[in-house]
Enzyme design. Sequence first.
Site, PDB file in Angstrom:
ATOM      1  N   SER A  45     -38.955 -44.997  18.709  1.00 23.01           N
ATOM      2  CA  SER A  45     -37.615 -44.980  19.314  1.00 23.01           C
ATOM      3  C   SER A  45     -37.172 -46.365  19.774  1.00 23.01           C
ATOM      4  CB  SER A  45     -37.544 -44.020  20.507  1.00 23.01           C
ATOM      5  OG  SER A  45     -37.929 -44.679  21.692  1.00 23.01           O
ATOM      6  N   VAL A  46     -35.887 -46.428  20.136  1.00 26.47           N
ATOM      7  CA  VAL A  46     -35.260 -47.650  20.653  1.00 26.47           C
ATOM      8  C   VAL A  46     -35.984 -48.146  21.913  1.00 26.47           C
ATOM      9  CG1 VAL A  46     -33.592 -46.392  22.119  1.00 26.47           C
ATOM     10  CG2 VAL A  46     -32.950 -48.615  21.167  1.00 26.47           C
ATOM     11  N   LYS A  47     -36.674 -47.235  22.601  1.00 26.97           N
ATOM     12  CA  LYS A  47     -37.315 -47.578  23.874  1.00 26.97           C
ATOM     13  C   LYS A  47     -38.509 -48.509  23.710  1.00 26.97           C
ATOM     14  CE  LYS A  47     -34.588 -45.600  26.659  1.00 26.97           C
ATOM     15  NZ  LYS A  47     -33.960 -46.339  27.751  1.00 26.97           N
ATOM     16  N   ASP A  48     -39.026 -48.637  22.474  1.00 28.09           N
ATOM     17  CA  ASP A  48     -40.125 -49.583  22.251  1.00 28.09           C
ATOM     18  C   ASP A  48     -39.692 -50.996  22.602  1.00 28.09           C
ATOM     19  OD1 ASP A  48     -41.204 -47.302  21.263  1.00 28.09           O
ATOM     20  OD2 ASP A  48     -41.799 -48.128  19.329  1.00 28.09           O
ATOM     21  N   ALA A  51     -39.897 -51.330  26.483  1.00 30.49           N
ATOM     22  CA  ALA A  51     -41.270 -51.259  26.986  1.00 30.49           C
ATOM     23  C   ALA A  51     -41.952 -52.617  26.777  1.00 30.49           C
ATOM     24  CB  ALA A  51     -42.038 -50.155  26.281  1.00 30.49           C
TER      25      ALA A  51
END
Length: 327
Positions: A45-48, A51
């Site tokens: 996901s875009v959240k990588d 993070a």
Amino acid sequence: MKSHKIYNDIVETTGNTPLVKLNRITKGLKSEIYAKIEFFNPAGSVKDRIAKYMIETAEKKGKIKPGDTIVENSSGNTALALAIVCSVRGYNLKIVIRDSTSPDKLKILKALNVDLILVDSTLPPESPDSYNNLAPRIAAKTPNSYYLDQHNDRTNNEAHYKTTGPEIWEQMQGQIDYFVAGVGTGGTICGVAQFLKEKDPDIQVIGVDPKGSVFYDYFHKGKKIKPSPYLIEGLGDEFLIGCVDFSLLDDIYQITDQTAFEMTRKIAEKEAIMAGGSSGAALWGALKLAHEIDRPARIVTLFPDSANRYISSIFNDSWLKEKGLME
Ligand SMILES: Cc1ncc(COP(=O)(O)O)c(C=O)c1O
């Protein structure tokens, strides 16, 4: 696009995701729509992006060191992204997550041995044990811990200002009229908006917010409504939060669960792109815009994650019927 080099670890493969022109779902429209496909990131996901960036930035600022414990509340994707970064870079991780999160995401998190603290999703936002309030309390009583706070710490937006925005600008060769995306923490849309508007102030940025979240009414009427439950994961909030910078947005559309999920399934059917529920919401926004302007324009949207996180929910007719979202 991913290069042919050998990467030193899985975290390094974050970013440089493909931008894909949508051809069938856009039939008959004068505008072109391009989607940035974020499920190409290592944890899907875009959240990588955030993070990696938020951990590296906190390390550089001397706020954390390997061996410490990262604490965060997440609708699942940030948790998965952090699971990978923390494992590779040597951090412990505690995640506060709603018990209503899709079973598919919970299964992947368990497979990665993430320490999950499940919260009752029906608790009122002001409860000390609610999704937003519990994580800082856990961090306060955990030794050597750090509360990442993706909802308020603008390092989140900076990750997108430094990676997602420039990638889109380069891939579109500077020829962009609109960027349309869902608003969750606001990191993606505001980080990208800031970068694109600095490059070309004529680019308009439109957010999509689920019915029940507070952003739509605050943007249009300047008041915070009482939030109500909805099922789209990753978008909207029950609070006004620090990473949503309304001054960077030109408009916000409001979407229902049913419309978002129908569009999610249509993306799979028409474009053969297996994307998640917030991607359906984002594309619905882009298509609404294209219909309204009814002229040639280049619209970019972003698909945050993949359908495989919602096989038991959005792609399951029984679940949709149970929720009253399918006849
Ligand atoms: C599935 C999904 N879509 C969209 C978003 C929204 O991205 P942002 O938090 O950058 O606004 C998130 C964030 O958690 C998400 O998990």
